[in-house]
Design a protein around this motif. Structure first.
Motif, PDB file in Angstrom:
ATOM      1  N   LYS A 248       0.817  -1.220   0.000  1.00 14.89           N
ATOM      2  CA  LYS A 248       0.000   0.000   0.000  1.00 14.89           C
ATOM      3  C   LYS A 248       0.846   1.263   0.000  1.00 14.89           C
ATOM      4  O   LYS A 248       0.408   2.299  -0.464  1.00 14.89           O
ATOM      5  CB  LYS A 248      -0.961   0.002   1.200  1.00 14.89           C
ATOM      6  N   LYS A 249       2.091   1.151   0.512  1.00 18.58           N
ATOM      7  CA  LYS A 249       2.948   2.344   0.521  1.00 18.58           C
ATOM      8  C   LYS A 249       3.471   2.653  -0.888  1.00 18.58           C
ATOM      9  O   LYS A 249       3.906   3.760  -1.162  1.00 18.58           O
ATOM     10  CB  LYS A 249       4.140   2.131   1.447  1.00 18.58           C
ATOM     11  N   LEU A 250       3.500   1.654  -1.783  1.00 17.68           N
ATOM     12  CA  LEU A 250       3.943   1.894  -3.169  1.00 17.68           C
ATOM     13  C   LEU A 250       2.690   2.029  -4.027  1.00 17.68           C
ATOM     14  O   LEU A 250       2.072   3.073  -4.063  1.00 17.68           O
ATOM     15  CB  LEU A 250       4.803   0.726  -3.672  1.00 17.68           C
ATOM     16  N   THR A 251       2.302   0.952  -4.722  1.00 11.94           N
ATOM     17  CA  THR A 251       1.039   0.918  -5.463  1.00 11.94           C
ATOM     18  C   THR A 251       0.300  -0.303  -4.939  1.00 11.94           C
ATOM     19  O   THR A 251       0.791  -1.414  -5.107  1.00 11.94           O
ATOM     20  CB  THR A 251       1.312   0.750  -6.973  1.00 11.94           C
ATOM     21  N   PRO A 252      -0.883  -0.125  -4.305  1.00 10.43           N
ATOM     22  CA  PRO A 252      -1.557  -1.276  -3.704  1.00 10.43           C
ATOM     23  C   PRO A 252      -1.838  -2.358  -4.747  1.00 10.43           C
ATOM     24  O   PRO A 252      -2.305  -2.056  -5.845  1.00 10.43           O
ATOM     25  CB  PRO A 252      -2.874  -0.696  -3.176  1.00 10.43           C
ATOM     26  N   VAL A 253      -1.538  -3.588  -4.415  1.00  9.88           N
ATOM     27  CA  VAL A 253      -1.729  -4.688  -5.364  1.00  9.88           C
ATOM     28  C   VAL A 253      -2.153  -5.942  -4.592  1.00  9.88           C
ATOM     29  O   VAL A 253      -1.629  -6.215  -3.508  1.00  9.88           O
ATOM     30  CB  VAL A 253      -0.427  -4.912  -6.187  1.00  9.88           C
ATOM     31  N   ARG A 254      -3.127  -6.659  -5.104  1.00  9.88           N
ATOM     32  CA  ARG A 254      -3.570  -7.896  -4.433  1.00  9.88           C
ATOM     33  C   ARG A 254      -2.710  -9.048  -4.929  1.00  9.88           C
ATOM     34  O   ARG A 254      -2.661  -9.332  -6.130  1.00  9.88           O
ATOM     35  CB  ARG A 254      -5.060  -8.178  -4.723  1.00  9.88           C
ATOM     36  N   LEU A 255      -2.017  -9.677  -4.003  1.00  6.80           N
ATOM     37  CA  LEU A 255      -1.070 -10.746  -4.334  1.00  6.80           C
ATOM     38  C   LEU A 255      -1.550 -12.088  -3.810  1.00  6.80           C
ATOM     39  O   LEU A 255      -2.166 -12.178  -2.740  1.00  6.80           O
ATOM     40  CB  LEU A 255       0.297 -10.452  -3.694  1.00  6.80           C
ATOM     41  N   LEU A 256      -1.212 -13.122  -4.563  1.00  9.29           N
ATOM     42  CA  LEU A 256      -1.486 -14.495  -4.146  1.00  9.29           C
ATOM     43  C   LEU A 256      -0.328 -14.957  -3.263  1.00  9.29           C
ATOM     44  O   LEU A 256       0.835 -14.654  -3.538  1.00  9.29           O
ATOM     45  CB  LEU A 256      -1.610 -15.376  -5.399  1.00  9.29           C
ATOM     46  N   ASP A 257      -0.673 -15.714  -2.227  1.00 14.28           N
ATOM     47  CA  ASP A 257       0.321 -16.157  -1.248  1.00 14.28           C
ATOM     48  C   ASP A 257       1.454 -16.961  -1.911  1.00 14.28           C
ATOM     49  O   ASP A 257       1.201 -17.884  -2.669  1.00 14.28           O
ATOM     50  CB  ASP A 257      -0.383 -17.036  -0.208  1.00 14.28           C
ATOM     51  N   ASN A 258       2.685 -16.561  -1.645  1.00 11.76           N
ATOM     52  CA  ASN A 258       3.891 -17.347  -1.991  1.00 11.76           C
ATOM     53  C   ASN A 258       5.046 -16.760  -1.181  1.00 11.76           C
ATOM     54  O   ASN A 258       4.834 -15.866  -0.343  1.00 11.76           O
ATOM     55  CB  ASN A 258       4.170 -17.345  -3.512  1.00 11.76           C
ATOM     56  N   GLU A 259       6.272 -17.266  -1.406  1.00 10.11           N
ATOM     57  CA  GLU A 259       7.415 -16.778  -0.624  1.00 10.11           C
ATOM     58  C   GLU A 259       7.571 -15.263  -0.771  1.00 10.11           C
ATOM     59  O   GLU A 259       7.786 -14.559   0.211  1.00 10.11           O
ATOM     60  CB  GLU A 259       8.714 -17.483  -1.065  1.00 10.11           C
TER      61      GLU A 259
ATOM     62  N   ALA B 285       7.637 -19.238  -6.607  1.00  8.34           N
ATOM     63  CA  ALA B 285       8.132 -18.865  -5.282  1.00  8.34           C
ATOM     64  C   ALA B 285       8.492 -17.380  -5.218  1.00  8.34           C
ATOM     65  O   ALA B 285       8.006 -16.639  -4.358  1.00  8.34           O
ATOM     66  CB  ALA B 285       9.352 -19.711  -4.934  1.00  8.34           C
ATOM     67  N   GLU B 286       9.284 -16.924  -6.166  1.00  6.09           N
ATOM     68  CA  GLU B 286       9.858 -15.569  -6.085  1.00  6.09           C
ATOM     69  C   GLU B 286       9.152 -14.556  -6.980  1.00  6.09           C
ATOM     70  O   GLU B 286       9.478 -13.374  -6.949  1.00  6.09           O
ATOM     71  CB  GLU B 286      11.348 -15.622  -6.449  1.00  6.09           C
ATOM     72  N   GLY B 287       8.232 -14.997  -7.813  1.00  3.40           N
ATOM     73  CA  GLY B 287       7.546 -14.062  -8.714  1.00  3.40           C
ATOM     74  C   GLY B 287       6.387 -13.357  -8.031  1.00  3.40           C
ATOM     75  O   GLY B 287       5.908 -13.778  -6.972  1.00  3.40           O
ATOM     76  N   GLU B 288       5.936 -12.232  -8.665  1.00  2.00           N
ATOM     77  CA  GLU B 288       4.762 -11.506  -8.174  1.00  2.00           C
ATOM     78  C   GLU B 288       3.535 -12.136  -8.836  1.00  2.00           C
ATOM     79  O   GLU B 288       3.454 -12.187 -10.067  1.00  2.00           O
ATOM     80  CB  GLU B 288       4.892 -10.029  -8.560  1.00  2.00           C
ATOM     81  N   LEU B 289       2.591 -12.610  -8.028  1.00  2.33           N
ATOM     82  CA  LEU B 289       1.416 -13.313  -8.551  1.00  2.33           C
ATOM     83  C   LEU B 289       0.176 -12.487  -8.223  1.00  2.33           C
ATOM     84  O   LEU B 289      -0.208 -12.377  -7.059  1.00  2.33           O
ATOM     85  CB  LEU B 289       1.302 -14.712  -7.929  1.00  2.33           C
ATOM     86  N   GLU B 290      -0.434 -11.889  -9.253  1.00  3.41           N
ATOM     87  CA  GLU B 290      -1.583 -11.001  -9.036  1.00  3.41           C
ATOM     88  C   GLU B 290      -2.859 -11.741  -9.418  1.00  3.41           C
ATOM     89  O   GLU B 290      -3.002 -12.175 -10.567  1.00  3.41           O
ATOM     90  CB  GLU B 290      -1.430  -9.759  -9.910  1.00  3.41           C
ATOM     91  N   ILE B 291      -3.783 -11.845  -8.480  1.00  4.01           N
ATOM     92  CA  ILE B 291      -5.062 -12.498  -8.754  1.00  4.01           C
ATOM     93  C   ILE B 291      -6.091 -11.998  -7.743  1.00  4.01           C
ATOM     94  O   ILE B 291      -5.726 -11.529  -6.665  1.00  4.01           O
ATOM     95  CB  ILE B 291      -4.920 -14.048  -8.719  1.00  4.01           C
ATOM     96  N   GLY B 292      -7.378 -12.119  -8.093  1.00  4.17           N
ATOM     97  CA  GLY B 292      -8.431 -11.634  -7.207  1.00  4.17           C
ATOM     98  C   GLY B 292      -8.861 -12.672  -6.180  1.00  4.17           C
ATOM     99  O   GLY B 292      -8.552 -13.862  -6.294  1.00  4.17           O
ATOM    100  N   GLN B 293      -9.641 -12.208  -5.189  1.00  3.96           N
ATOM    101  CA  GLN B 293     -10.171 -13.090  -4.139  1.00  3.96           C
ATOM    102  C   GLN B 293     -10.974 -14.247  -4.721  1.00  3.96           C
ATOM    103  O   GLN B 293     -11.014 -15.338  -4.164  1.00  3.96           O
ATOM    104  CB  GLN B 293     -11.104 -12.306  -3.208  1.00  3.96           C
TER     105      GLN B 293
END
Ligand code: NDP
Length: 316
Positions: free
Chosen positions: A228-239, A276-284
């Motif tokens: 949220k301090k940068l650009t809020p983004v919804r992420l899927l759980d991973n490392e 593991a290390e990638g950014e994974l964006e997905i909705g609820q």
């Protein structure tokens, strides 16, 4: 399936008011043309494309479909003026702008005869989009994947608030992956839906197969709004998501978070398949998805479920 008529289907010249969200690394010409050929509206996600890549996708789309399509353009994209030039040169009929001020580019796009839709997360921004001359807005609630509004307003609250605030048609987004959810948002005043996560778990999406599998095996509570301090983004759980949460819990400043994010994280995760290390964006709504389907089946299922809900709104 009988085509439907309302302000959204007439605005876009489509059969069903089902719009596929333009998503980075997932939505190229293949997905967009499959959705449009099924009677919905396919959208090419330009946010992860260099200008020449965007042009190639638009041209391939035109070989694959003669139906209307859109391009999604995040306004914070670095080469935006080049993208706008290409969109105008290639006569793209519809543009979805997001993540920025709609008054900057809407007049130029409208002057070129392009239909402009802006993605918003509050009634205040919806009014700004209407004042800027947009033809419709996508009201995207807190459930949505990827970049997300700071206000954290859920779709159930946002859609009626936006419908009261503007007179242009409203497309609901965030947490929608089936026709019964579509029906619910249309009862609230929306005239169409935009679905992202449902179309990530789709055969024609360009996202990595490992990401698609991870999406359909995810559970309730596996996505969180982060950064949220940068650009809020919804992420899927991973490392990586857990590293971000740990840094945020320890009060990390924006510079530390930016360093942790680095460059190209989203590509690493969603396109190259580093789970593991990638950014994974997905909705609820990924928690409700259990299968990877062809785009045509998603459009057909959604529309049939919507019709059933319309006939039996309280169930049978
Ligand atoms: P990063 O800065 O981490 O990386 C940039 C990525 O975008 C790289 O992978 C790069 O590909 C690719 N890219 C495409 N075109 C360009 C360009 N003109 N200049 C630089 N890089 C480019 O950014 P993100 O991955 O977090 O985001 C990329 C874009 O997607 C941004 O415009 C952002 O606003 C948008 N975005 C939109 C979201 C939404 O929900 N609408 C969600 C997240 C991001 P390569 O590795 O091949 O160089």
């Amino acid at each position: 399936m009988t085509p439907f008529s309302n302000r959204i289907t007439r605005l876009f010249s489509i059969d069903y008011p089902i719009i596929q969200a333009g998503m980075i690394w997932a939505s190229g010409w293949r997905l967009a043309s499959a959705v449009s050929n099924s009677g919905g509206l396919g959208v090419i996600g330009a946010g992860s494309m260099y200008p020449d890549v965007l042009r190639a996708h638009i041209q391939k789309y035109k070989q694959a479909s003669t139906r209307p399509f859109g391009v999604n353009l995040p306004l914070l994209y670095p080469d935006i003026d080049k993208h706008i030039d290409i969109i105008i040169q290639e006569k793209v009929p519809i543009v979805f702008t997001s993540a920025g001020n709609p008054s900057l580019w809407t007049p130029r796009l409208k002057a070129a005869g392009i239909i402009v839709v802006h993605v918003i997360s509050s009634a205040k921004f919806a009014r700004k989009a209407e004042a800027a001359g947009c033809d419709a807005v996508v009201a995207e609630g807190f459930e949505a994947g990827g970049h997300n509004g700071r206000e954290e307003t859920t779709t159930l609250v946002l859609v009626p608030a936006v419908c009261s605030a503007v007179s242009i048609p409203v497309i609901a987004a965030g947490g929608i992956a089936n026709g019964r959810q579509m029906f619910a948002t249309m009862v609230l005043g929306a005239e169409g839906v935009q679905m992202g996560s449902r179309f990530v778990a789709c055969e024609e999406a360009s996202s990595h197969p490992l990401f698609k599998e991870k999406v359909i095996s995810s559970q309730e509570g596996d996505t969180k709004l982060s950064l949220k301090k940068l650009t809020p983004v919804r992420l899927l759980d991973n490392e990586f998501a857990r590293q971000v949460q740990a840094a945020e819990a320890s009060g990390a400043d924006t510079e530390t978070l930016q360093q942790l994010l680095g460059r190209g994280r989203a590509k690493k995760g969603m396109f190259e398949g580093d789970m593991a290390e990638g950014e994974l964006e997905i909705g609820q709504v990924s928690a409700l998805l259990h299968d990877i389907l062809p785009a045509a089946t998603i459009v057909r299922n959604t529309w049939n479920e919507f019709q059933q809900a319309l006939a039996h709104p309280l169930g049978s």
